[in-house]
Design a protein around this motif. Structure first.
Motif, PDB file in Angstrom:
ATOM      1  N   ILE A  77     103.905 118.900 108.919  1.00 11.46           N
ATOM      2  CA  ILE A  77     103.343 117.690 109.544  1.00 11.46           C
ATOM      3  C   ILE A  77     104.015 116.436 109.002  1.00 11.46           C
ATOM      4  CG2 ILE A  77     101.268 116.251 109.666  1.00 11.46           C
ATOM      5  CD1 ILE A  77      99.657 118.790 109.994  1.00 11.46           C
ATOM      6  N   SER A  78     104.221 116.420 107.667  1.00  9.93           N
ATOM      7  CA  SER A  78     104.835 115.201 107.141  1.00  9.93           C
ATOM      8  C   SER A  78     106.309 115.118 107.557  1.00  9.93           C
ATOM      9  CB  SER A  78     104.666 115.072 105.633  1.00  9.93           C
ATOM     10  OG  SER A  78     104.791 116.320 105.033  1.00  9.93           O
ATOM     11  N   ALA A  81     106.034 113.632 110.764  1.00  9.48           N
ATOM     12  CA  ALA A  81     105.734 112.203 110.713  1.00  9.48           C
ATOM     13  C   ALA A  81     107.021 111.397 110.602  1.00  9.48           C
ATOM     14  CB  ALA A  81     104.826 111.904 109.533  1.00  9.48           C
ATOM     15  N   TYR A  82     107.939 111.908 109.784  1.00 12.15           N
ATOM     16  CA  TYR A  82     109.204 111.188 109.641  1.00 12.15           C
ATOM     17  C   TYR A  82     110.006 111.263 110.932  1.00 12.15           C
ATOM     18  CZ  TYR A  82     108.439 110.281 104.771  1.00 12.15           C
ATOM     19  OH  TYR A  82     107.920 109.780 103.608  1.00 12.15           O
ATOM     20  N   ALA A  85     108.479 108.930 113.327  1.00 10.95           N
ATOM     21  CA  ALA A  85     108.848 107.550 113.001  1.00 10.95           C
ATOM     22  C   ALA A  85     110.277 107.262 113.460  1.00 10.95           C
ATOM     23  CB  ALA A  85     108.706 107.312 111.509  1.00 10.95           C
ATOM     24  N   ARG A  96     114.603  98.357 124.160  1.00 13.73           N
ATOM     25  CA  ARG A  96     115.246  97.050 124.067  1.00 13.73           C
ATOM     26  C   ARG A  96     116.551  97.032 124.856  1.00 13.73           C
ATOM     27  NH1 ARG A  96     115.650  95.264 117.844  1.00 13.73           N
ATOM     28  NH2 ARG A  96     113.469  95.504 117.300  1.00 13.73           N
ATOM     29  N   GLN A  99     115.877  96.989 128.456  1.00 17.96           N
ATOM     30  CA  GLN A  99     115.428  95.661 128.892  1.00 17.96           C
ATOM     31  C   GLN A  99     116.599  94.702 129.017  1.00 17.96           C
ATOM     32  OE1 GLN A  99     112.150  93.652 126.621  1.00 17.96           O
ATOM     33  NE2 GLN A  99     113.403  91.866 127.063  1.00 17.96           N
ATOM     34  N   THR A 100     117.493  94.756 128.028  1.00 20.10           N
ATOM     35  CA  THR A 100     118.670  93.881 128.070  1.00 20.10           C
ATOM     36  C   THR A 100     119.485  94.167 129.319  1.00 20.10           C
ATOM     37  OG1 THR A 100     118.686  94.072 125.686  1.00 20.10           O
ATOM     38  CG2 THR A 100     120.605  93.055 126.695  1.00 20.10           C
ATOM     39  N   GLU A 103     117.698  93.005 132.446  1.00 21.42           N
ATOM     40  CA  GLU A 103     117.723  91.545 132.578  1.00 21.42           C
ATOM     41  C   GLU A 103     119.066  91.060 133.089  1.00 21.42           C
ATOM     42  OE1 GLU A 103     116.104  88.839 129.591  1.00 21.42           O
ATOM     43  OE2 GLU A 103     115.155  90.609 128.740  1.00 21.42           O
ATOM     44  N   ASP A 106     119.302  91.902 136.729  1.00 18.51           N
ATOM     45  CA  ASP A 106     118.505  90.975 137.528  1.00 18.51           C
ATOM     46  C   ASP A 106     119.217  89.635 137.686  1.00 18.51           C
ATOM     47  OD1 ASP A 106     116.496  92.688 138.088  1.00 18.51           O
ATOM     48  OD2 ASP A 106     115.218  92.099 136.409  1.00 18.51           O
ATOM     49  N   ALA A 207     126.275  85.914 126.076  1.00 22.89           N
ATOM     50  CA  ALA A 207     127.267  86.856 125.577  1.00 22.89           C
ATOM     51  C   ALA A 207     128.214  87.302 126.679  1.00 22.89           C
ATOM     52  CB  ALA A 207     126.573  88.062 124.975  1.00 22.89           C
TER      53      ALA A 207
ATOM     54  N   GLN B  70     108.628  88.420 135.638  1.00 21.10           N
ATOM     55  CA  GLN B  70     108.271  89.604 134.861  1.00 21.10           C
ATOM     56  C   GLN B  70     108.191  89.269 133.378  1.00 21.10           C
ATOM     57  OE1 GLN B  70     111.268  92.615 135.218  1.00 21.10           O
ATOM     58  NE2 GLN B  70     112.931  91.205 134.848  1.00 21.10           N
ATOM     59  N   ALA B 139     116.941  90.436 123.039  1.00 18.32           N
ATOM     60  CA  ALA B 139     117.173  91.652 122.256  1.00 18.32           C
ATOM     61  C   ALA B 139     118.591  91.721 121.702  1.00 18.32           C
ATOM     62  CB  ALA B 139     116.872  92.869 123.125  1.00 18.32           C
ATOM     63  N   LYS B 144     121.985  91.545 116.662  1.00 22.69           N
ATOM     64  CA  LYS B 144     123.048  90.965 115.834  1.00 22.69           C
ATOM     65  C   LYS B 144     122.468  90.394 114.546  1.00 22.69           C
ATOM     66  CE  LYS B 144     125.978  89.779 119.703  1.00 22.69           C
ATOM     67  NZ  LYS B 144     126.097  88.680 120.661  1.00 22.69           N
ATOM     68  N   PRO B 164     113.897  86.090 137.250  1.00 29.71           N
ATOM     69  CA  PRO B 164     115.295  86.448 137.517  1.00 29.71           C
ATOM     70  C   PRO B 164     115.942  85.598 138.610  1.00 29.71           C
ATOM     71  CG  PRO B 164     113.910  88.401 137.478  1.00 29.71           C
ATOM     72  CD  PRO B 164     112.997  87.232 137.414  1.00 29.71           C
ATOM     73  N   VAL B 211     105.957 104.856 106.298  1.00 29.66           N
ATOM     74  CA  VAL B 211     105.811 105.757 107.445  1.00 29.66           C
ATOM     75  C   VAL B 211     104.326 106.078 107.627  1.00 29.66           C
ATOM     76  CG1 VAL B 211     106.285 108.096 108.269  1.00 29.66           C
ATOM     77  CG2 VAL B 211     108.096 106.730 107.248  1.00 29.66           C
ATOM     78  N   ALA B 212     103.877 106.103 108.876  1.00 26.05           N
ATOM     79  CA  ALA B 212     102.470 106.357 109.147  1.00 26.05           C
ATOM     80  C   ALA B 212     102.081 107.757 108.712  1.00 26.05           C
ATOM     81  CB  ALA B 212     102.204 106.188 110.633  1.00 26.05           C
ATOM     82  N   PRO B 214     100.344 111.122 109.109  1.00 28.21           N
ATOM     83  CA  PRO B 214      99.934 111.786 110.350  1.00 28.21           C
ATOM     84  C   PRO B 214      98.422 111.913 110.443  1.00 28.21           C
ATOM     85  CG  PRO B 214     101.482 113.140 109.113  1.00 28.21           C
ATOM     86  CD  PRO B 214     101.221 111.950 108.288  1.00 28.21           C
TER      87      PRO B 214
END
Lengths: 214, 588
Positions: A77-78, A81-82, A85, A96, A99-100, A103, A106, A207, B70, B139, B144, B164, B211-212, B214
């Protein structure tokens, strides 16, 4: 019967009381205890030890197994967990990145950018709609030459997101590195040129690749 | 003796032991029972981390699902001024000055500017542990900055809003402030649909690497995403219309302008353009007064485009038809003292109702309008949707000014002026709706800007009503449409607004604008409203330009009408008309 009597002294109190009870009361209940008690004592004493040992070992082994399994499970389990994570971090980074990408997609699909590109390629809009009906080849409407009277400059409806994005006509040729121009190459301090705005090549706030002067 | 001592000792020992046990028991009860909750919470707090689950504010999309607004993640970059100093990266010590320059270059600041942020914060508070470097980086920039590995720089995640298409429909959509609060437009009025609710979860973390642990996650509140708001607007058409409007408004030096395009059969607004328009990505780039939508929020005296309404009412009331005859002088004094004149000097003209609209004669229109009672006309105005906000419910929507007959505000002059669109005010959307009613055979459809709100679970709400109301008879509406076709063909602008191949019904207006002191200024509001194709009306286009200083007539707005209408017809593949329009005589 004789065997049972001979071993009477070894038998606990309750069994000795059971024997006399047999004499005055001959009916049914009497033989039952005798049968039960008679063979019991001697083998029971020897047998008892073995099952106890067996149970103890089984119990101990069980507990050991449970402990080991629990330990392994905890480790797993641990480990998990890692792993969770790590995957969550990866997920965050990918979100991310997505999304970049979305965007910037768009941005370039916005009408301002498309119209500016169309205009840069020399396209004009025709304000006189005409249709050709395929079924009978009829021309509907009155065809007229496109005079480009419609507004074409993209700056009339601003979009700060596409400011500075290079048009399709300004893109560097495929394969050509977006290298600095001759003037930029001789200038060692690139930051210096960026600090003093050059009307021919404005510094890019985003950029996006620097347009090649044309 | 010895025995007694021994016994006493053991008694003492016993008592001492019991006392000790007693102390332990009291302590145990105190910890385990009395203060259990408090201590548990404390220990949990020491080990646990609470984090916010961001709910995503809903999107705003156009009629085809193109995203107009959005939510995206952005990051505020903060640093700890007291900890700012050199640090080690890959075994190399980086001096503070270099770090400042590197960080500054990524966020568009000079190294000195970053240094100033640090020194200013320390000057205000030598123990300062927090100062913003820049707000709302994307982002790519964040990545960077992360790569620089500066231990005293902390990014903070925030939810931000992006548009947009920039200023396309910026007048309608509005914008959200940097604090996440909706400030204008549909963002504000549709808050209920769009708003998200943040959730919260807590979990225990490992002391070493965070780290969470479990199974320790406790979700205190789940996040709720906002719904998707679908508009009736077509973003491509909206862009073209805004473009056409802006080009002509700039060419004529107009103060502002609006164009409304409405679907005749449904009442849906497919484009509502305002000039100037705010780019919601860059709100500060637009003056405060130009950040809304004048089409909804500003009413004005519509002028002669309003004559189509008076004509339709008179024909519905049965007091006129397209061939009704009047003698229209330049100036007319009515028995109650009202003094009405036309815009240009002319002799007495023998006009039909059709001719009155072609010539746009105020004196002719007042005579025909006077055949109805004041209350009758007022009822028509109300039924056409004047004097009340539209069904859209736009923030700060204007009702327009409509005085009630019999009140002081309805004076002798107003009685006649209202017949040709002075002495009352309408919004651009209300005028479009009037023409929609005439084009739709006299049935007014509720004005729609929002198609609906789709919640994350798929349920659709905020669906507007599609129940039309009859305002004038189909015959009256058809006759009015026929008259307006004659106006399109024969009025003085017929060469300018011509779209070959289509039958179009339209009317111009040139209204004096108030000077703000109860009188009229020298500025005019020039307008054109109409619909096409007249034989099967599909779209209404209503154009208004305020105070075009370079061309103070409706000739300033006619090219906008032509270009927008042809764009609409092209866009929706409206087939050109076959049969020519019926001819109606203008005079007798």
């Amino acid at each position: 019967m004789s065997d049972s009597l001979a071993r009477a002294p070894y038998v606990p109190v309750w069994s000795s009381s059971a024997i006399p009870a047999a004499a005055p009361e001959p009916p049914a209940p009497a033989p039952a205890p005798r049968i039960r008690i008679a063979p019991a004592p001697s083998p029971r004493a020897t047998r008892r030890t073995r099952p106890r040992m067996f149970y103890a070992i089984t119990a101990c082994a069980g507990i050991a197994v449970i402990f080991i399994v629990k330990l392994l499970l905890s480790v797993a389990i641990s480990e998990g967990a890692y792993e969770t994570a790590t995957l969550e971090t990866a997920n965050k980074n990918l979100t991310r990145a997505a999304q970049t990408a979305t965007e910037s997609l768009d941005r370039v699909r916005s009408p301002q950018y498309l119209a500016a590109n169309a205009a840069a390629l020399g396209m004009v809009s025709n304000t006189h709609p005409v249709y050709l009906r395929l079924s009978d080849g009829a021309v509907l409407g009155q065809p007229q030459r496109a005079d480009g009277s419609g507004a074409s400059s993209g700056a009339l409806v601003p979009n700060s997101l596409v400011t500075g994005a290079p048009l399709v006509t300004q893109q560097p040729a495929p394969g050509a590195a977006p290298a600095p121009t001759a003037a930029g190459a001789t200038d060692t301090a690139a930051a210096a040129t960026a600090a003093t705005p050059d009307p021919a090549a404005p510094p890019e706030p985003t950029a996006l690749p620097t347009p090649v002067t044309h | 003796m010895n025995q007694r001592t021994t016994r006493r000792r053991s008694v003492f020992a016993m008592i001492a032991l019991l006392a000790l046990i007693g102390v332990f028991v009291v302590r145990l009860v105190d910890i385990q029972v009395v203060r259990a909750d408090e201590l548990n919470a404390k220990s949990l707090q020491a080990r646990s981390t609470t984090s916010q689950i961001l709910g995503t504010r809903g999107q705003i999309v156009d009629a085809n699902g193109e995203v107009l607004a959005q939510s995206v993640l952005r990051w505020d970059i903060a640093l700890s001024p007291k900890k700012a100093g050199e640090f080690e990266r890959d075994g190399v010590t980086i001096p503070l000055k270099q770090t400042e320059a590197e960080l500054g270059a990524l966020v568009g600041l000079s190294g000195d500017a970053v240094a100033k942020i640090i020194s200013d914060a320390l000057a205000a508070d030598p123990k300062s542990d927090f100062a913003y470097v820049v707000k709302g980086v994307d982002a790519a920039t964040l990545e960077k900055i992360d790569k620089l590995g500066i231990p005293w720089v902390v990014p903070q995640r925030i939810a931000s809003r992006t548009y947009p298409d920039g200023a396309v429909a910026g007048n309608l959509i509005g914008f959200v402030g940097s604090d996440g609060k909706a400030q204008a437009g549909l963002e504000r009025s549709q808050q209920k649909c769009l708003a998200a609710k943040d959730g919260e979860e807590s979990y225990q973390t490992d002391a070493v690497d965070g780290v969470a642990i479990p199974g320790s996650t406790v979700q205190k509140a789940s996040a709720k995403d906002g719904g998707t708001l679908k508009l009736t607007i077509d973003s491509d058409l909206q862009f073209s219309v805004q473009q056409i409007l802006a080009a002509q408004a700039q060419a004529t030096g107009a103060a502002w302008g609006t164009v409304v395009v409405q679907e005749v059969k449904t009442g849906k607004l497919v484009a509502v353009a305002d000039y100037p328009t705010v780019d919601p990505n860059n709100v500060n780039g637009t003056a405060d007064a130009d950040r809304g939508s004048r089409a909804f929020q500003a009413s004005y005296e519509p002028g002669s485009t309003f004559k189509a309404l008076t004509a339709a009412s008179a024909m519905d009331a049965g007091v006129a038809n397209p061939l009704s005859q009047v003698v229209a002088p330049y100036r007319i004094i009515f028995p109650n003292g009202a003094n009405i004149n036309d815009s240009e000097r002319h002799g007495d003209e023998d006009l039909t109702l059709t001719g009155v609209l072609i010539e746009s004669s105020n004196t002719g229109m007042s005579q025909i309008g006077a055949l109805m009672t004041d209350d009758q006309r007022y009822d028509y105005y109300k039924k056409f949707g004047l004097g009340a906000t539209s069904e859209v419910g736009f923030p700060a929507e204007d009702t327009g000014i409509l005085h009630k007959p019999g009140t002081d505000a309805w004076d002798n002059q107003t009685k006649y002026a209202t017949m040709f669109g002075q002495g009352l005010t309408t919004t651009a959307v209300q005028m479009a709706s009037v023409y929609q009613t005439i084009a739709n055979g006299g049935v007014r459809m509720p004005v729609q800007l929002v198609e609906g709100c789709t919640a994350p679970d798929g349920t659709v709400s905020h669906v507007p009503s599609t129940q039309g109301t009859r305002v004038v008879s189909a015959a009256a509406a058809k006759s009015d449409s026929d008259i307006l076709e004659m106006v399109y063909q024969k009025a003085w602008l017929s060469k300018i607004w011509n779209i070959p191949g289509y039958r179009i019904a339209s009317k111009t207006g040139t209204a004096q604008m108030p000077d703000g002191n109860g009188g009229y200024s020298h500025g005019y509001l020039v307008s054109v409203a109409g619909f096409a194709p007249a034989d099967d009306p599909q779209y209404v286009v209503s154009v208004s330009l305020a105070d075009p200083v370079n061309n103070n007539t409706s000739a300033a707005s006619a090219p906008i009408f032509r270009d927008v209408m042809s764009q609409v017809l092209k866009k929706y593949r409206v087939v050109p008309s076959g049969a020519p329009a019926p001819d109606l005589p203008a005079d007798w």
